[in-house]
Every structure is written in structure tokens, then in C-alpha cells.
Enzyme design. Structure first.
Site, mmCIF file in Angstrom:
data_model
loop_
_atom_site.group_PDB
_atom_site.id
_atom_site.type_symbol
_atom_site.label_atom_id
_atom_site.label_comp_id
_atom_site.label_asym_id
_atom_site.label_seq_id
_atom_site.Cartn_x
_atom_site.Cartn_y
_atom_site.Cartn_z
ATOM 1 N N ASP A 168 28.999 33.417 43.904
ATOM 2 C CA ASP A 168 30.009 34.351 43.395
ATOM 3 C C ASP A 168 31.054 34.602 44.484
ATOM 4 O O ASP A 168 30.715 34.843 45.644
ATOM 5 C CB ASP A 168 29.352 35.673 42.997
ATOM 6 N N ASN A 209 43.298 38.525 42.853
ATOM 7 C CA ASN A 209 44.186 38.572 41.696
ATOM 8 C C ASN A 209 45.171 39.744 41.788
ATOM 9 O O ASN A 209 46.362 39.589 41.490
ATOM 10 C CB ASN A 209 43.371 38.685 40.403
ATOM 11 N N HIS A 262 47.515 36.148 39.577
ATOM 12 C CA HIS A 262 46.493 35.314 38.910
ATOM 13 C C HIS A 262 46.673 33.834 39.197
ATOM 14 O O HIS A 262 45.692 33.075 39.184
ATOM 15 C CB HIS A 262 46.521 35.576 37.404
ATOM 16 N N ASP A 283 43.720 31.487 40.332
ATOM 17 C CA ASP A 283 43.357 30.203 39.726
ATOM 18 C C ASP A 283 43.239 29.120 40.790
ATOM 19 O O ASP A 283 42.347 28.257 40.727
ATOM 20 C CB ASP A 283 44.406 29.792 38.693
ATOM 21 N N GLU A 288 34.346 34.218 38.107
ATOM 22 C CA GLU A 288 34.382 33.752 39.487
ATOM 23 C C GLU A 288 33.001 33.311 39.966
ATOM 24 O O GLU A 288 32.708 33.283 41.151
ATOM 25 C CB GLU A 288 34.928 34.839 40.425
#
Length: 329
Positions: free
Chosen positions: A206, A214, A219, A223, A249
Site C-alpha cells: 500500500d 493527490n 490526480h 496516476d 493505491e
């Protein structure tokens, strides 16, 4: 002497002569019709994008092949008619045994309609064929066994099937396995490991503080982080390992045949590679860390769920202990 145009005959005819002339006129008409049919049949054969063929089983001789052979195989039909190995040698090496075995099955079944194999065309392109074949049932007893068939080029169909399969099993953003496909593969590896009594490790990963990435950088930057994590996973894992994105994530990996100490080495290599990543956004540079939970298959594990739960608990323990670490559970 018979006039050039039988229908213009105007001289006196005996009954026998009249009958002969009528028979000749009828034969002339039949020849014309047969010629038209032959021309139509030839036109159809040229336009059909499939290879029609006939093969003498005893002599291993191709008796007939339609014009599409030269278009699909890129080879001379004349060469094939003189040597059946022209077809055999064009079959993709990995598919040759299957192609020959399935052809022989027609002797028992009378028809084989589900043959699919690859060929290498003269230009080096690999093409897929769907090749249906049948025994000619019109042959008299004691006559040679003639196998007839139709081979259709299904290369484009196979390409589309592969693309649909990729879309169904791949996470679009990271190009790694999506959640459903990952757990299908993981379940298969779990069942295999239990059956063979082989080791297997399971890893959950994680990204630490991903929401902050973000919120701070946008964002698109988030990404990019996910994509780079996936790249690191594919680079660090071994051939045959299963890797996928199973949540926003969160990523997971299965290491088939991997003992605990080796699994830890793979996880540490992945951790190090991720620590080396550097990201830029509006002249700002930042890095990321991940928390990993690692576990191995035990004799008590009766389902993949128990393995997953143990790895999940270990990952959250890594979070509690300060993140950016691997906890083995």
C-alpha cells in the site's frame, strides 16, 4: 455436312437427321451451361478467403488446393501439389504435433471441425488458421481415403480475442492485472501449491500517504505514481510471479514456489526500487514510500482467504509501526 448454326438448318431432313441435329443442339446448350457454371465456380473460388483442399491419406498427396492458398500462405500452389511437406513445413513448430494428431482423428471421427493452429507465411508473418476437415463419404469401398477440408484465416479474430482478454484482465491505468484477474491467478497458484506441497508467498503493498499526493500535486501526478509502482513491481518480481493492482493505491503479488527467505528478498528489492523513485510537479520534486505485508503458505491454510487476511494484517502493522517497511506475518 452440318450447318455452322444448327438452328439455321433449312435443308430437307430425314427423321434420323432431325433427331441427331436436336441432340447436337441440346449437347451444345449443355456444354455452354457447364462452361458458365465452371466459370462461376472458378470466380467463387478466387473470391473466397479460405483454402479449400483435398488430400490423399495413403499417398500423402495434396490433390487440390484453391487459389486462397497462395494469398494466405504466400507460397506456390504448384509446389504444394507436388510436395505435401510445403504445408507441413509452414506450420508453427509449437503447433505441428497438434495439427498432425488432429488431422489423423478424422479417420476415426469422420470429421474434425475445431482445429486451430498457426502457420508461418512466406513473408514471416504468423497467421492463425481454423482448419475443418472431413472424409469424402462418396468414395467406393476399397478406394483411397480422400480427406477434404477448408482452412480459414482467423488471424484478425484471434487478435481481437486477445485484445478483449487483455482489456478484461488488465488494469487500464497501470497495465498490471486487475483485481478480478489477480485473484483468479492467485487462487490457481494456491490450489497448485496445496496439491504439490510446494511453498508460496503472498505480498500486499500500500502506498503511504497517497491521498496527500493527490491533494498536493493533483490526480495526474497520482496516476503517474501508480504507473511507476506497477513498473517497479514488474521489474523486481521473478518470472512466473503474479502481480496486480487490487485497489486504489493497493497492489498485491503471489510468489509461487518461493520460500519465506527468498520472498523477503524479493520484497526488499521492490521496497528499495520504490524508494529510489523521484517525481516532479511544477518544479517540485517528491518521493514516495510503501508499506508491505508479507506472508507464506502454512499447512493450516485451507483457503486463499486466510493467506490474504494474514498479509493484510501484516501490512497494517507496517503502517502502525511508521510506514515505509515490510512486516512478515
Amino acid at each position: 455436312m452440318v450447318p455452322k448454326n444448327l438452328q439455321d438448318a433449312s435443308f430437307t431432313q430425314s427423321p434420323d437427321t432431325a433427331q441427331t441435329l436436336m441432340a447436337l443442339m441440346h449437347a451444345q446448350s449443355e456444354v455452354a451451361r457447364l462452361s458458365e457454371r465452371e466459370q462461376l465456380f472458378s470466380s467463387l473460388l478466387v473470391s473466397v478467403n479460405a483454402v479449400l483442399w483435398a488430400f490423399n491419406w495413403e499417398t500423402r498427396q495434396v490433390l487440390y488446393v484453391s487459389p486462397a492458398y497462395e494469398r494466405i500462405f504466400g507460397r506456390s500452389a504448384g509446389s504444394l501439389l507436388s510436395d505435401y511437406n510445403e504445408w507441413r513445413d509452414s506450420i508453427y513448430p509449437d503447433d505441428l504435433d497438434y495439427a498432425e494428431r488432429s488431422l489423423a482423428e478424422v479417420l476415426v471421427k469422420g470429421a474434425v471441425e475445431d482445429r486451430e493452429y498457426r502457420i508461418i507465411a512466406a513473408d514471416g508473418q504468423v497467421r492463425w488458421l481454423s482448419d475443418k476437415c472431413f472424409i469424402n463419404r462418396q468414395a467406393e469401398p476399397g478406394q483411397p481415403v480422400i480427406i477434404v477440408g477448408i482452412a480459414e484465416d482467423i488471424t484478425e479474430k484471434k487478435r481481437m480475442e486477445a485484445e478483449l482478454q487483455r482489456l478484461a484482465t488488465t488494469d487500464v491505468l497501470t497495465q498490471s492485472s486487475n483485481r478480478r484477474h489477480f485473484f483468479e491467478c492467485a487462487q490457481r497458484e494456491f490450489a497448485q501449491a496445496r496439491k504439490q506441497g510446494a511453498p508460496m508467498a503472498f505480498l500486499l503493498l500500500d502506498i503511504d500517504d497517497f491521498k496527500g499526493v493527490n491533494d498536493t500535486y493533483g490526480h495526474q501526478a497520482g496516476d503517474n505514481v501508480l504507473q511507476r509502482i506497477a513498473e517497479s513491481g514488474r521489474a523486481a518480481l521473478r518470472r512466473g510471479d503474479v502481480f496486480g493492482r487490487i485497489g486504489g493505491e493497493e497492489f498485491a503479488a503471489v510468489f509461487p514456489g518461493c520460500a519465506p527467505d527468498m520472498a523477503m528478498q524479493v520484497a526488499e528489492r521492490l521496497q528499495w526500487q520504490i524508494q529510489q523513485l523521484s517525481f516532479s510537479h511544477d518544479d517540485q520534486t517528491f518521493g514516495i514510500t510503501v508499506s508491505q505485508g508479507l506472508t507464506s503458505l502454512t499447512p493450516e491454510d485451507d483457503s486463499l482467504d486466510s493467506v490474504f487476511a494474514r498479509a493484510d494484517a501484516a501490512m497494517y502493522e507496517a503502517k502502525r509501526q511508521g510506514k515505509n517497511r515490510i512486516i512478515s506475518g
